[in-house]
Design an enzyme around this catalytic site. Sequence first.
Site, PDB file in Angstrom:
ATOM      1  N   ARG A   1       0.879  -1.183   0.068  1.00 11.79           N
ATOM      2  CA  ARG A   1       0.104  -0.146   0.020  1.00 11.79           C
ATOM      3  C   ARG A   1       0.950   1.288   0.077  1.00 11.79           C
ATOM      4  O   ARG A   1       2.124   1.220   0.343  1.00 11.79           O
ATOM      5  CB  ARG A   1      -0.905  -0.001   1.173  1.00 11.79           C
TER       6      ARG A   1
ATOM      7  N   LYS B   1       1.532   1.935   7.426  1.00 11.87           N
ATOM      8  CA  LYS B   1       1.542   1.141   8.471  1.00 11.87           C
ATOM      9  C   LYS B   1       2.558   1.910   9.478  1.00 11.87           C
ATOM     10  O   LYS B   1       3.282   2.803   9.127  1.00 11.87           O
ATOM     11  CB  LYS B   1       2.438  -0.088   8.136  1.00 11.87           C
TER      12      LYS B   1
ATOM     13  N   HIS C   1      -1.041   1.746  16.279  1.00  9.70           N
ATOM     14  CA  HIS C   1      -1.414   0.462  17.152  1.00  9.70           C
ATOM     15  C   HIS C   1      -0.412   0.677  17.981  1.00  9.70           C
ATOM     16  O   HIS C   1       0.368  -0.531  18.382  1.00  9.70           O
ATOM     17  CB  HIS C   1      -1.387  -0.530  16.145  1.00  9.70           C
TER      18      HIS C   1
ATOM     19  N   ARG D   1     -25.484  -4.002  18.269  1.00  7.54           N
ATOM     20  CA  ARG D   1     -24.746  -4.735  17.326  1.00  7.54           C
ATOM     21  C   ARG D   1     -25.301  -6.199  16.535  1.00  7.54           C
ATOM     22  O   ARG D   1     -25.535  -6.173  15.518  1.00  7.54           O
ATOM     23  CB  ARG D   1     -23.264  -4.827  17.398  1.00  7.54           C
TER      24      ARG D   1
ATOM     25  N   LEU E   1     -12.529  -5.116  19.337  1.00  7.73           N
ATOM     26  CA  LEU E   1     -11.615  -3.813  19.698  1.00  7.73           C
ATOM     27  C   LEU E   1     -12.222  -2.952  20.879  1.00  7.73           C
ATOM     28  O   LEU E   1     -13.318  -2.616  20.978  1.00  7.73           O
ATOM     29  CB  LEU E   1     -11.710  -2.973  18.469  1.00  7.73           C
TER      30      LEU E   1
ATOM     31  N   VAL F   1      -7.787 -11.325  13.586  1.00  9.46           N
ATOM     32  CA  VAL F   1      -7.670  -9.864  12.830  1.00  9.46           C
ATOM     33  C   VAL F   1      -7.163  -8.852  13.913  1.00  9.46           C
ATOM     34  O   VAL F   1      -6.604  -7.949  13.564  1.00  9.46           O
ATOM     35  CB  VAL F   1      -8.897  -9.567  12.186  1.00  9.46           C
ATOM     36  N   ALA F   2      -7.559  -8.870  15.271  1.00 11.17           N
ATOM     37  CA  ALA F   2      -7.228  -7.972  16.213  1.00 11.17           C
ATOM     38  C   ALA F   2      -5.800  -8.029  16.734  1.00 11.17           C
ATOM     39  O   ALA F   2      -5.401  -7.422  17.633  1.00 11.17           O
ATOM     40  CB  ALA F   2      -8.121  -8.027  17.374  1.00 11.17           C
ATOM     41  N   ILE F   3      -5.198  -8.971  15.858  1.00  9.70           N
ATOM     42  CA  ILE F   3      -3.568  -8.881  16.134  1.00  9.70           C
ATOM     43  C   ILE F   3      -2.785  -7.703  16.292  1.00  9.70           C
ATOM     44  O   ILE F   3      -1.792  -7.409  17.032  1.00  9.70           O
ATOM     45  CB  ILE F   3      -2.866  -9.965  15.457  1.00  9.70           C
ATOM     46  N   ASP F   4      -3.331  -6.809  15.490  1.00  9.14           N
ATOM     47  CA  ASP F   4      -2.632  -5.459  15.500  1.00  9.14           C
ATOM     48  C   ASP F   4      -2.844  -4.580  16.649  1.00  9.14           C
ATOM     49  O   ASP F   4      -1.806  -3.611  17.177  1.00  9.14           O
ATOM     50  CB  ASP F   4      -2.967  -4.639  14.184  1.00  9.14           C
TER      51      ASP F   4
ATOM     52  N   ASN G   1      -1.267  -6.981   8.883  1.00 14.12           N
ATOM     53  CA  ASN G   1      -1.398  -6.057   7.876  1.00 14.12           C
ATOM     54  C   ASN G   1      -2.083  -7.001   6.663  1.00 14.12           C
ATOM     55  O   ASN G   1      -1.721  -6.764   5.652  1.00 14.12           O
ATOM     56  CB  ASN G   1      -0.153  -5.242   7.094  1.00 14.12           C
ATOM     57  N   MET G   2      -3.062  -7.536   7.117  1.00 11.84           N
ATOM     58  CA  MET G   2      -3.918  -8.208   6.242  1.00 11.84           C
ATOM     59  C   MET G   2      -4.248  -7.553   4.736  1.00 11.84           C
ATOM     60  O   MET G   2      -3.998  -7.901   3.562  1.00 11.84           O
ATOM     61  CB  MET G   2      -5.103  -8.730   6.673  1.00 11.84           C
TER      62      MET G   2
HETATM   63  N1  LIG Z   1      -4.921  -7.607  10.985  1.00 10.60           N
HETATM   64  C1  LIG Z   1      -5.231  -6.478  10.366  1.00 10.60           C
HETATM   65  O1  LIG Z   1      -4.760  -6.462   9.211  1.00 10.60           O
HETATM   66  C2  LIG Z   1      -6.184  -5.520  10.574  1.00 10.60           C
HETATM   67  C3  LIG Z   1      -6.835  -5.532  11.696  1.00 10.60           C
HETATM   68  N2  LIG Z   1      -7.934  -4.755  12.234  1.00 10.60           N
HETATM   69  C4  LIG Z   1      -8.075  -4.706  13.311  1.00 10.60           C
HETATM   70  O2  LIG Z   1      -9.289  -5.360  13.820  1.00 10.60           O
HETATM   71  C5  LIG Z   1     -10.049  -5.024  15.053  1.00 10.60           C
HETATM   72  C6  LIG Z   1     -11.469  -4.862  15.116  1.00 10.60           C
HETATM   73  O3  LIG Z   1     -11.703  -3.717  14.223  1.00 10.60           O
HETATM   74  P1  LIG Z   1     -13.146  -3.089  13.656  1.00 10.60           P
HETATM   75  O4  LIG Z   1     -13.950  -4.278  13.418  1.00 10.60           O
HETATM   76  O5  LIG Z   1     -12.926  -2.030  12.559  1.00 10.60           O
HETATM   77  O6  LIG Z   1     -13.563  -2.233  15.223  1.00 10.60           O
HETATM   78  P2  LIG Z   1     -15.034  -1.930  15.714  1.00 10.60           P
HETATM   79  O7  LIG Z   1     -14.975  -1.007  16.758  1.00 10.60           O
HETATM   80  O8  LIG Z   1     -15.933  -1.815  14.589  1.00 10.60           O
HETATM   81  O9  LIG Z   1     -15.584  -3.405  16.265  1.00 10.60           O
HETATM   82  C7  LIG Z   1     -15.254  -3.997  17.241  1.00 10.60           C
HETATM   83  C8  LIG Z   1     -16.248  -4.916  18.114  1.00 10.60           C
HETATM   84  O10 LIG Z   1     -15.659  -5.595  19.228  1.00 10.60           O
HETATM   85  C9  LIG Z   1     -16.695  -5.567  20.384  1.00 10.60           C
HETATM   86  N3  LIG Z   1     -16.119  -6.103  21.467  1.00 10.60           N
HETATM   87  C10 LIG Z   1     -15.437  -5.266  22.440  1.00 10.60           C
HETATM   88  N4  LIG Z   1     -15.074  -5.952  23.314  1.00 10.60           N
HETATM   89  C11 LIG Z   1     -15.596  -7.373  23.227  1.00 10.60           C
HETATM   90  C12 LIG Z   1     -15.887  -8.542  23.948  1.00 10.60           C
HETATM   91  N5  LIG Z   1     -15.212  -8.521  25.376  1.00 10.60           N
HETATM   92  N6  LIG Z   1     -16.412  -9.600  23.309  1.00 10.60           N
HETATM   93  C13 LIG Z   1     -17.053  -9.455  21.965  1.00 10.60           C
HETATM   94  N7  LIG Z   1     -16.916  -8.376  21.313  1.00 10.60           N
HETATM   95  C14 LIG Z   1     -16.325  -7.212  21.944  1.00 10.60           C
HETATM   96  C15 LIG Z   1     -17.243  -4.219  20.203  1.00 10.60           C
HETATM   97  O11 LIG Z   1     -18.683  -4.193  20.917  1.00 10.60           O
HETATM   98  C16 LIG Z   1     -17.268  -4.043  18.757  1.00 10.60           C
HETATM   99  O12 LIG Z   1     -18.674  -4.255  18.319  1.00 10.60           O
HETATM  100  C17 LIG Z   1      -8.838  -4.012  15.547  1.00 10.60           C
HETATM  101  O13 LIG Z   1      -8.156  -4.079  16.335  1.00 10.60           O
HETATM  102  C18 LIG Z   1      -8.743  -3.378  14.257  1.00 10.60           C
HETATM  103  O14 LIG Z   1      -7.310  -2.534  14.431  1.00 10.60           O
HETATM  104  C19 LIG Z   1      -8.601  -3.996  11.321  1.00 10.60           C
HETATM  105  C20 LIG Z   1      -7.993  -4.103  10.038  1.00 10.60           C
HETATM  106  C21 LIG Z   1      -6.889  -4.745   9.580  1.00 10.60           C
HETATM  107  C1  LIG Z   2      -5.552  -1.450  10.177  1.00 18.42           C
HETATM  108  C2  LIG Z   2      -4.222  -2.003   9.978  1.00 18.42           C
HETATM  109  O1  LIG Z   2      -3.526  -2.440  10.662  1.00 18.42           O
HETATM  110  C3  LIG Z   2      -3.850  -2.196   8.577  1.00 18.42           C
HETATM  111  O2  LIG Z   2      -4.837  -1.876   7.532  1.00 18.42           O
HETATM  112  O3  LIG Z   2      -2.783  -2.691   8.327  1.00 18.42           O
HETATM  113 MG   LIG Z   3       3.239  -3.041  15.312  1.00 18.14          MG
END
Ligand SMILES: NC(=O)C1=CN([C@@H]2O[C@H](COP(=O)(O)OP(=O)(O)OC[C@H]3O[C@@H](n4cnc5c(N)ncnc54)[C@H](O)[C@@H]3O)[C@@H](O)[C@H]2O)C=CC1
Ligand SMILES: CC(=O)C(=O)O
Ligand SMILES: [Mg+2]
Length: 371
Positions: free
Chosen positions: A15, A75, A96, A203, A240, A267-270, A300-301
């Site tokens: 990216r 990133k 992050h 939600r 998150l 996915v939440a690994i970041d 960074n999926m």
């Molecule tokens: N690995 C990667 O490449 C990428 C990672 N991410 C990450 O994915 C994660 C989620 O992002 P979004 O969906 O945008 O966030 P979001 O804020 O839209 O959704 C997170 C959800 O988690 C819920 N939640 C919080 N605590 C909880 C629990 N104890 N049990 C169940 N649900 C719970 C919240 O109520 C919310 O609905 C973030 O850490 C984000 O940075 C996002 C994009 C790319």
């Molecule tokens: C959100 C994030 O960590 C990414 O897009 O790589």
């Molecule tokens: Mg890092």
Amino acid sequence: MLVGVPKEIKNHEYRVGLTPPSVRELTARGVEVIVQQGAGEQIGLSDGQYVAAGAAIVATAQEVFARADMIVKVKEPQPAECAMLREGQLLYTYLHLAPDPEQTAALVKSGAVCIAYETITGPGGGLPLLAPMSEVAGRMAIQAGAAHLEKSKGGMGLLLGGVPGVAAGHVVIIGAGVVGSNALQMAVGAGARVTVLDKNVDRLRQLDLVFGNRIATQYSNAQAIEEAVVSSDLVIGGVLVPGAAAPKLVTRDMIARMKKGAVVVDVAIDQGGCFETSHATTHADPTFVVDGVIHYCVANMPGAVARTSTFALNNATIGHAVALATKGWRRALADDVHLRNGLNVCQGKVTYEAVARDLHYDYVPAESLLG
Ligand SMILES: NC(=O)C1=CN([C@@H]2O[C@H](COP(=O)(O)OP(=O)(O)OC[C@H]3O[C@@H](n4cnc5c(N)ncnc54)[C@H](O)[C@@H]3O)[C@@H](O)[C@H]2O)C=CC1
Ligand SMILES: CC(=O)C(=O)O
Ligand SMILES: [Mg+2]
């Protein structure tokens, strides 16, 4: 103001911080832009397109960091990039920080002004600069999970949708936000049996209205997570708590009780990950196995579908980039509480409360530094 765009250097990260149309939005307003040679080449954005949009091309990242007042990236800065930041320089990118003490210390030491895409809020709620990448990662999570359920990738040899006469796989999605609802959409489309858990019942209510009895919704607590995870074939972690380290909702004991050859995609690994057994991986080597369960934890999926992701990200980042570059950071942050919520580190101070709490820094509110 001189804006600089270096080439991304994280593993398989193609990216780029600004597209040529975004550069044009800046140069049309009198902002100068320099772009590192070949920054967008891998996704079909040539140096010529950047020049046509009004940018100048420079040979090295060192030159970008040395000359620019504002750095636009994708990133979090890698150690070599942190070392090039300087006092008062503006950094606009994903950070992050909560699970990353080394990067936080490096940014604090640099004296730079560091704005994190992922904590900027929106007038309608939510995290509008995280959302597009969460859409991408949520959709990809099912693709990645389905692929790793195949025998050749180490999985149990299961087709998510099943076939007539053979049951579909069970997908469990923890967190029903942007990642979770996009993963859900793909899982339902693939014909899987889906359970989704969240602590926010609103939600779940929204998803129930859309998907009805094609999905099962569950209030998220330890009991419900344990029951769902132990019976699953594929688990997606998409929780998150904004800015904070992810809660470890799936314990090592639950992983040990899963089926052999099942897959988890964290996915939440970041933000540190929501499985106790997770550690960050790269696109070059995306998985590892714990107790017979395949873990896919790429931080960074969206980098894998870098062209789609770059344009989706720029749609969300360009508005604030223009404000920062034309007004300067103090005025832009003073004018807009949502952009101000993005300020994580500022001239040696930690200005995001959850990061300060998780990493034991004094918290200094952004407002107190805008003077
Ligand atoms: N690995 C990667 O490449 C990428 C990672 N991410 C990450 O994915 C994660 C989620 O992002 P979004 O969906 O945008 O966030 P979001 O804020 O839209 O959704 C997170 C959800 O988690 C819920 N939640 C919080 N605590 C909880 C629990 N104890 N049990 C169940 N649900 C719970 C919240 O109520 C919310 O609905 C973030 O850490 C984000 O940075 C996002 C994009 C790319
Ligand atoms: C959100 C994030 O960590 C990414 O897009 O790589
Ligand atoms: Mg890092």
